[in-house]
Design a protein around this motif. Structure first.
Motif, PDB file in Angstrom:
ATOM      1  N   GLY A  95       9.309 -23.634  45.936  1.00 44.54           N
ATOM      2  CA  GLY A  95       8.437 -24.802  46.098  1.00 44.54           C
ATOM      3  C   GLY A  95       8.465 -25.222  47.555  1.00 44.54           C
ATOM      4  O   GLY A  95       9.149 -24.598  48.371  1.00 44.54           O
ATOM      5  N   PRO A  96       7.760 -26.278  47.910  1.00 44.38           N
ATOM      6  CA  PRO A  96       7.776 -26.733  49.300  1.00 44.38           C
ATOM      7  C   PRO A  96       9.124 -27.359  49.643  1.00 44.38           C
ATOM      8  O   PRO A  96       9.853 -27.780  48.737  1.00 44.38           O
ATOM      9  CB  PRO A  96       6.664 -27.788  49.334  1.00 44.38           C
ATOM     10  N   PRO A  97       9.468 -27.441  50.934  1.00 46.55           N
ATOM     11  CA  PRO A  97      10.737 -28.083  51.289  1.00 46.55           C
ATOM     12  C   PRO A  97      10.722 -29.562  50.890  1.00 46.55           C
ATOM     13  O   PRO A  97       9.674 -30.200  50.948  1.00 46.55           O
ATOM     14  CB  PRO A  97      10.810 -27.927  52.818  1.00 46.55           C
ATOM     15  N   THR A  98      11.896 -30.065  50.485  1.00 51.85           N
ATOM     16  CA  THR A  98      12.004 -31.496  50.184  1.00 51.85           C
ATOM     17  C   THR A  98      11.962 -32.251  51.514  1.00 51.85           C
ATOM     18  O   THR A  98      12.133 -31.642  52.589  1.00 51.85           O
ATOM     19  CB  THR A  98      13.346 -31.801  49.506  1.00 51.85           C
ATOM     20  N   SER A  99      11.799 -33.558  51.461  1.00 50.80           N
ATOM     21  CA  SER A  99      11.736 -34.302  52.741  1.00 50.80           C
ATOM     22  C   SER A  99      13.071 -34.201  53.475  1.00 50.80           C
ATOM     23  O   SER A  99      13.116 -34.146  54.708  1.00 50.80           O
ATOM     24  CB  SER A  99      11.307 -35.746  52.521  1.00 50.80           C
ATOM     25  N   GLU A 100      14.169 -34.111  52.695  1.00 51.06           N
ATOM     26  CA  GLU A 100      15.493 -33.982  53.336  1.00 51.06           C
ATOM     27  C   GLU A 100      15.588 -32.618  54.047  1.00 51.06           C
ATOM     28  O   GLU A 100      16.006 -32.531  55.202  1.00 51.06           O
ATOM     29  CB  GLU A 100      16.573 -34.104  52.253  1.00 51.06           C
ATOM     30  N   LEU A 135      12.313 -20.843  59.642  1.00 44.98           N
ATOM     31  CA  LEU A 135      13.609 -21.391  59.225  1.00 44.98           C
ATOM     32  C   LEU A 135      13.629 -21.664  57.718  1.00 44.98           C
ATOM     33  O   LEU A 135      14.627 -21.427  57.043  1.00 44.98           O
ATOM     34  CB  LEU A 135      13.916 -22.677  60.005  1.00 44.98           C
ATOM     35  N   TYR A 136      12.507 -22.132  57.219  1.00 46.37           N
ATOM     36  CA  TYR A 136      12.460 -22.427  55.778  1.00 46.37           C
ATOM     37  C   TYR A 136      12.600 -21.144  54.952  1.00 46.37           C
ATOM     38  O   TYR A 136      13.365 -21.076  53.993  1.00 46.37           O
ATOM     39  CB  TYR A 136      11.160 -23.153  55.413  1.00 46.37           C
ATOM     40  N   ILE A 137      11.871 -20.119  55.365  1.00 48.22           N
ATOM     41  CA  ILE A 137      11.916 -18.852  54.613  1.00 48.22           C
ATOM     42  C   ILE A 137      13.308 -18.218  54.736  1.00 48.22           C
ATOM     43  O   ILE A 137      13.880 -17.742  53.750  1.00 48.22           O
ATOM     44  CB  ILE A 137      10.842 -17.856  55.155  1.00 48.22           C
ATOM     45  N   TYR A 138      13.841 -18.225  55.937  1.00 54.33           N
ATOM     46  CA  TYR A 138      15.161 -17.627  56.159  1.00 54.33           C
ATOM     47  C   TYR A 138      16.220 -18.347  55.321  1.00 54.33           C
ATOM     48  O   TYR A 138      16.978 -17.729  54.567  1.00 54.33           O
ATOM     49  CB  TYR A 138      15.515 -17.685  57.660  1.00 54.33           C
ATOM     50  N   LEU A 139      16.272 -19.683  55.458  1.00 50.16           N
ATOM     51  CA  LEU A 139      17.293 -20.440  54.729  1.00 50.16           C
ATOM     52  C   LEU A 139      17.045 -20.392  53.223  1.00 50.16           C
ATOM     53  O   LEU A 139      17.975 -20.227  52.433  1.00 50.16           O
ATOM     54  CB  LEU A 139      17.307 -21.897  55.206  1.00 50.16           C
ATOM     55  N   GLY A 140      15.783 -20.521  52.840  1.00 51.28           N
ATOM     56  CA  GLY A 140      15.443 -20.537  51.413  1.00 51.28           C
ATOM     57  C   GLY A 140      15.825 -19.242  50.732  1.00 51.28           C
ATOM     58  O   GLY A 140      16.440 -19.247  49.659  1.00 51.28           O
ATOM     59  N   ILE A 141      15.503 -18.108  51.357  1.00 51.54           N
ATOM     60  CA  ILE A 141      15.772 -16.808  50.709  1.00 51.54           C
ATOM     61  C   ILE A 141      17.242 -16.419  50.865  1.00 51.54           C
ATOM     62  O   ILE A 141      17.900 -16.036  49.895  1.00 51.54           O
ATOM     63  CB  ILE A 141      14.839 -15.714  51.286  1.00 51.54           C
ATOM     64  N   CYS A 142      17.761 -16.542  52.081  1.00 50.73           N
ATOM     65  CA  CYS A 142      19.126 -16.045  52.312  1.00 50.73           C
ATOM     66  C   CYS A 142      20.181 -16.908  51.626  1.00 50.73           C
ATOM     67  O   CYS A 142      21.223 -16.399  51.230  1.00 50.73           O
ATOM     68  CB  CYS A 142      19.414 -15.929  53.802  1.00 50.73           C
ATOM     69  N   SER A 143      19.923 -18.198  51.469  1.00 52.44           N
ATOM     70  CA  SER A 143      20.948 -19.013  50.814  1.00 52.44           C
ATOM     71  C   SER A 143      20.934 -18.771  49.298  1.00 52.44           C
ATOM     72  O   SER A 143      21.935 -18.999  48.626  1.00 52.44           O
ATOM     73  CB  SER A 143      20.773 -20.498  51.127  1.00 52.44           C
ATOM     74  N   HIS A 144      19.828 -18.299  48.771  1.00 49.74           N
ATOM     75  CA  HIS A 144      19.785 -17.936  47.358  1.00 49.74           C
ATOM     76  C   HIS A 144      20.680 -16.737  47.078  1.00 49.74           C
ATOM     77  O   HIS A 144      21.390 -16.667  46.106  1.00 49.74           O
ATOM     78  CB  HIS A 144      18.365 -17.482  46.983  1.00 49.74           C
ATOM     79  N   LYS A 145      20.545 -15.769  47.966  1.00 50.98           N
ATOM     80  CA  LYS A 145      21.167 -14.472  47.698  1.00 50.98           C
ATOM     81  C   LYS A 145      22.564 -14.338  48.284  1.00 50.98           C
ATOM     82  O   LYS A 145      23.385 -13.588  47.802  1.00 50.98           O
ATOM     83  CB  LYS A 145      20.248 -13.368  48.245  1.00 50.98           C
ATOM     84  N   TYR A 192       3.167 -18.072  50.653  1.00 47.06           N
ATOM     85  CA  TYR A 192       2.316 -19.249  50.470  1.00 47.06           C
ATOM     86  C   TYR A 192       3.035 -20.519  50.940  1.00 47.06           C
ATOM     87  O   TYR A 192       2.436 -21.389  51.576  1.00 47.06           O
ATOM     88  CB  TYR A 192       1.898 -19.375  48.997  1.00 47.06           C
ATOM     89  N   GLU A 193       4.348 -20.606  50.650  1.00 46.71           N
ATOM     90  CA  GLU A 193       5.095 -21.791  51.101  1.00 46.71           C
ATOM     91  C   GLU A 193       5.132 -21.859  52.628  1.00 46.71           C
ATOM     92  O   GLU A 193       5.019 -22.932  53.210  1.00 46.71           O
ATOM     93  CB  GLU A 193       6.522 -21.809  50.522  1.00 46.71           C
ATOM     94  N   ALA A 194       5.270 -20.691  53.274  1.00 44.99           N
ATOM     95  CA  ALA A 194       5.255 -20.679  54.746  1.00 44.99           C
ATOM     96  C   ALA A 194       3.877 -21.120  55.244  1.00 44.99           C
ATOM     97  O   ALA A 194       3.757 -21.898  56.196  1.00 44.99           O
ATOM     98  CB  ALA A 194       5.590 -19.276  55.259  1.00 44.99           C
ATOM     99  N   GLU A 195       2.834 -20.633  54.583  1.00 48.21           N
ATOM    100  CA  GLU A 195       1.462 -21.010  54.962  1.00 48.21           C
ATOM    101  C   GLU A 195       1.233 -22.511  54.799  1.00 48.21           C
ATOM    102  O   GLU A 195       0.522 -23.133  55.584  1.00 48.21           O
ATOM    103  CB  GLU A 195       0.463 -20.247  54.081  1.00 48.21           C
ATOM    104  N   ARG A 196       1.852 -23.074  53.758  1.00 48.46           N
ATOM    105  CA  ARG A 196       1.698 -24.526  53.545  1.00 48.46           C
ATOM    106  C   ARG A 196       2.315 -25.302  54.699  1.00 48.46           C
ATOM    107  O   ARG A 196       1.802 -26.337  55.112  1.00 48.46           O
ATOM    108  CB  ARG A 196       2.378 -24.939  52.244  1.00 48.46           C
ATOM    109  N   ILE A 197       3.447 -24.797  55.202  1.00 46.86           N
ATOM    110  CA  ILE A 197       4.088 -25.481  56.329  1.00 46.86           C
ATOM    111  C   ILE A 197       3.175 -25.374  57.559  1.00 46.86           C
ATOM    112  O   ILE A 197       2.988 -26.321  58.304  1.00 46.86           O
ATOM    113  CB  ILE A 197       5.489 -24.869  56.609  1.00 46.86           C
TER     114      ILE A 197
END
Ligand code: PMV
Length: 424
Positions: A88-93, A121-131, A201-206
């Motif tokens: 989903g999109p990043p939270t405000s935090e 940064l969002y894609i990197y942190l979002g994907i890498c912190s999952h895995k 798509y989330e990156a595009e939204r940013i």
């Protein structure tokens, strides 16, 4: 890690740009749009490093950034959890963290660079912190593109698709198909492509605010697609992507006016107009959808028959009507009108592609358009400062390159940016 380039154990991935044939702007409101991939692509190389840093190099826009992993450890926690296939999109935090980490002030840097960094940064942190639950990976990513930025050719989407596919592949969240193992090229299952597309798509939204998702979809899947956003009763939006079965081999002249513009601003301006004049702008958007539907039907009926003069004439009419519609909702530009006028001098038909307001136009070439005429028109357009490519449409979507050196020796060098090769 999955091997990409073959030599250094890194991953090399490419994704194509696109042109929207019909349906730009209307697609934002749930109407049908037709998009095709271009044979102009963005290439990303990802390498493992051991310096406890993450490095992002985008030489095309002179962007080079390095982050220490320890500086990311504070916010790492806030990115873990959730379903990796349905981001989903990043939270405000999270967004506040990302902005701080970006380390640049919006006013000190161009909007494009600022947003590209936040999206990365969002894609990197979002994907890498999952895995990688315990530690973020130390990586170096370099992106080179044949696509001009901010010109309506989906350069940011190709960037987003490359980022998402490389990091998801690196982390093992998606895997190229076994059947492709022997091939120079790796591709992913339909399910994995969906995950790649969702992150892109989330990156595009940013980067763009409220994009329809058409750019990242065509860059992910390639070919030609009928695209529509479906909104359910709870307001959840899902893209409906239907690959076109038949697209006649169309030659186009792609013209970049080089007039800068912002998709976000143009989409917002159309929205304002629609809100102010719903009974006037609404039917224009409906008519744009009618054009997209008619064009798809024409493709289906004419198939590979490029000698179908009646069909070509109809395609030309649709191009003219759509260009007028797009001008009437305020997204053309004098430079785009100039491309249309010059094309008309040679009996050719032209429309803007993408958000408009500058950027690119597409001129449909006829089977009987002589090379002499194409050279003449290109000369005229170049003499007023525009860039032109005579190009083909409908190439493959996101691709893993297992051995880019081999591809080179087999004659694909023209498509691979020189700067990328120099670094491999
Ligand atoms: O010009 P581009 O490549 O940013 O394309 C924008 C297409 C729009 O329909 C205007 C917006 C969208 O998100 O679909």
């Amino acid at each position: 890690m999955e091997s990409g380039s073959g030599d250094n154990g890194g991953i090399v991935i490419s994704a194509p740009g696109k042109v929207i044939l019909h349906g730009e702007h209307a697609v934002v409101y749930g109407k049908v749009a037709l998009a095709v991939s271009l044979n102009l692509r963005t290439y990303l190389e990802l390498k493992d490093t051991e310096n406890n840093e993450v490095r992002l190099d985008l030489p095309d826009i002179e962007l080079h950034r390095v982050w220490k992993l320890e500086d990311m450890s504070v916010i790492f926690e806030s990115f873990t959890g959730g379903d990796i296939t349905q981001p989903g999109p990043p939270t405000s935090e999270q967004l506040a963290h990302l902005k701080e980490l970006a380390g640049i002030k919006k006013e000190e840097d161009s909007e494009v660079k600022y947003l590209a960094v936040i999206a990365f940064l969002y894609i990197y942190l979002g994907i890498c912190s999952h895995k990688r639950k315990s530690k973020l990976p130390s990586l170096c990513l370099r992106v080179n593109s044949n696509l001009p930025t901010g010109a309506g050719l989906g350069s940011s989407a190709a960037f987003s698709v490359c980022l998402a596919s490389s990091l998801l592949t690196y982390c093992g969240a998606v895997k190229t198909l076994d059947v492709e193992k022997e091939s120079h090229f790796g591709r992913w299952s339909q399910e994995n492509l969906e995950t790649i597309n969702n992150w892109a798509y989330e990156a595009e939204r940013i980067i763009h605010g409220t994009p329809s998702g058409i750019d990242n979809s065509i860059s992910t899947y390639g070919g030609a697609i009928n695209f529509r956003r479906i909104t359910d009763k709870d307001g959840k939006v899902t893209p409906k992507i239907v690959p076109l079965e038949r697209v006649p081999l169309l030659r186009i002249l792609l013209v970049n006016t080089k007039v800068p513009r912002s998709t976000k601003v143009l989409v917002a301006n159309v929205r304002k107009k629609l809100e102010k004049y719903p009974d006037i702008i609404g039917p224009i958007l409906d008519s744009i959808e009618g054009i997209a539907n008619t064009c798809e039907k024409l493709f289906a009926d004419s198939g590979d028959n490029n000698d179908n003069t009646a069909a070509i004439e109809e395609l030309e009419e649709l191009i003219d009507i759509n260009q007028h519609h797009l001008a009437s909702i305020g997204v053309s530009h004098p430079a785009l009108q100039q491309v249309c006028q010059i094309s008309a001098k040679y009996g050719l038909h032209c429309k803007l592609t993408g958000a408009g307001g500058g950027g690119c136009a597409v001129t449909l070439l006829r089977k009987d358009t002589s090379q002499g005429s194409i050279d003449e028109i290109q000369k005229e357009l170049k003499s007023i400062g525009f860039d032109c490519w005579e190009t083909s449409i409908g190439g493959p979507g996101v691709t893993l390159h297992r051995n880019i050196h081999r591809e080179l020796s087999e004659g694909a060098s023209a498509a691979i940016p020189k700067a990328l090769l120099e670094g491999l």
